[in-house]
Enzyme design. Sequence first.
Site, short mmCIF file in Angstrom:
data_model
loop_
_atom_site.label_atom_id
_atom_site.label_comp_id
_atom_site.label_asym_id
_atom_site.label_seq_id
_atom_site.Cartn_x
_atom_site.Cartn_y
_atom_site.Cartn_z
N SER A 72 1.02 -0.76 0.36
CA SER A 72 -0.38 0.21 0.31
C SER A 72 0.47 1.14 0.16
O SER A 72 2.04 1.61 -1.38
CB SER A 72 -0.70 0.05 0.92
OG SER A 72 -1.78 0.70 1.05
N ASP A 94 -1.80 6.49 -3.24
CA ASP A 94 -0.64 5.51 -2.93
C ASP A 94 -0.28 4.15 -3.65
O ASP A 94 0.06 4.37 -5.02
CB ASP A 94 -0.97 4.87 -1.58
CG ASP A 94 -2.38 3.59 -1.49
OD1 ASP A 94 -2.79 3.96 -2.48
OD2 ASP A 94 -2.37 3.25 -0.87
N ASP A 108 -0.50 0.65 -4.13
CA ASP A 108 -1.96 0.32 -5.27
C ASP A 108 -3.24 1.22 -5.56
O ASP A 108 -4.24 0.67 -6.01
CB ASP A 108 -2.06 -0.77 -3.96
CG ASP A 108 -3.30 -0.67 -2.56
OD1 ASP A 108 -2.93 1.12 -2.11
OD2 ASP A 108 -4.00 -1.42 -2.04
N ASP A 138 -5.68 2.76 -3.70
CA ASP A 138 -6.77 2.61 -3.06
C ASP A 138 -6.94 3.52 -3.09
O ASP A 138 -8.21 3.48 -1.92
CB ASP A 138 -7.27 1.22 -2.36
CG ASP A 138 -5.83 1.07 -1.42
OD1 ASP A 138 -4.95 1.97 -1.39
OD2 ASP A 138 -6.23 0.77 -0.33
MG MG Z 1 -3.14 0.97 -0.58
#
Ligand code: MG
Length: 455
Positions: free
Chosen positions: A94, A237, A239, A241
Site C-alpha cells: 500500500s 498511494d 496500490d 486505493d
Molecule cells: Mg493502499
Amino acid sequence: MQVFGSSGTRGRVTEELTPDFVLRVAAAAGTVWGVDRVALGRDTRLTGPMLVNTAASGLASVGADVDRLGIVPTPALQSYAADEGVPGVMITASHNPPAYNGIKLVGADGVELSVERLEAIESALLDDDPAYADWDMTGRDRTVEWAGRAYIRELLGAADREAIAAADLTVALDPGHGAGALTSPEFFRELGCSVHTVNAHPDGHFPGRDPEPVETNLSDLGHLVRATDADVGVAHDGDADRAIFFDETGSYIEGDATLAALADATLSAGDTTVSAVNVSQRLVDVAAATGADLELTPIGSTRIMTRIRELQQAGERVPVAGEGNGGVIFPAYRINRDGAYTAARFLELITEASASEVVAPYNGYANVRRNVHYKDEAERATLVERAGEWARGTEGEVTTIDGYRVDFGDAWVLARPSGTEPVVRVYAEAHERERATELVDRLVEVLEAAAASGG
Ligand code: MG
C-alpha cells in the site's frame, strides 16, 4: 488478529516478511476458501514478482488454479474477483516505503475479508496443516492481461461521465510510480479530462517520491497543477486505493476536508456513515448537520468495512464512509477503497465549483497532538486507566473503542496507546486552535501527573 493486524500483513521484505511466510499465508487462505480458482495481483514493488511466485505456489499446492493479473491497483483485483466470483490475493504494501511488501486478501464478492474470515485464515496458518492436493490436482496458472482494462470499463460505468466530460476539466495526476500508473491516466482521459502526469511510470524504486500520498511527498504535484493550470491534482498511494487532492491553486487539500465534502454531497438524513475513532470534527459536523449517524470503529480500514457490512445487514443505509487519509468508501459501488473512483466522485463535485470552493466549508479546523511516554506495561495501563477516569468525569460523550475519545460537540480529544512506540498519543481537534490545545494540555497534565506519581 495478530497476523493480519488492522490493514493486512506488511513488513520489510526478507527481514519481517519472508517468501516462506507469504507461501504459508497463501496455502492457509486457499485451504480455508476451498475454491478451485484464485486471482493474484501485485503493485509495482521490486519484491512483487518474487512474492507473487511464492503466493502462486502456496495456492496451487492446495489445489487452486491461479489467475495472474500482473500489476494492478488493489481495486482492480477486487473488481476482477467480483466479476469472476473468485477470491483474490494482492501482494502490496500500500503506502509503505519501497522496502516493504505485504498481503491483502479479498473475498469472492470483491470485498476485503472481514475480521472474522481473517481470523479463520489466521488460525489455519497457526495450525500449519494446509490441505495439500494430490499431485495431479495441484493448481495450474494462467496469465490474465485484461483485468486493468475491465476495471477501467467498470469505473467508467460507475462515474457520472457526462457531467465530468461537459466540465472539460484538466487533471494533474501523480500515481507515485504505483499500480495506478497503469490505469488512472487512461481512466481520466476516457472521462473526458485533459491529463498531465508526474511520477507516472511504474517503478519499484519509487524514484520520484515515496508511495505514501502525504503533503511532504507531493510537492511535484503542486508544481504540476500550477504549470498546467489544472483544475485539480490527484495523487495515489502504491496500490491506488487512496486518493489525495490538490486544488486549482496547487495547494494540498487535507484528506479530512475531502472526506467531509464527499460525505456532505452523499449523505441524507437517517443515513449512517462510518469512520475510525480518530475521525475529524469535519465529518462529525457534516453528520450532525445532515441528520446522519456517525459510527466509529478502531483504526484501520478492515474494521470500517466489517462495520459497514454489519450495518447493511441490519438494514441501515451507509452511502459513504472512510478515513481522512484519502481512503474513502462508497458501499453502493463496492465496500472497498478505490482511489480512481474516489477521484471521479470528487471530479463530479468540481464540475460546478472550483476545488478550493468545494472544500472551503471544511477548512478552518485545528489539530493538536502530543505524546506522553511510559516506561513499562504497568505504567501504560495506569495511563490508560487515568485517561478513562478523566474522560468519564467530563461533560462529553465518551467512546471506548480504541483508547478514550471524548466528543464535546464543538471539539474532541482522544488518548490512545500507540501500536508501535511506548507512548500514549493525545489528539484533539476544534475550530479554534486554542480550544484544541487546551483539551490536549488538560489531558496530558493528568497523564503526566499519573506517570510522575508512579500510578
Ligand atoms: Mg493502499
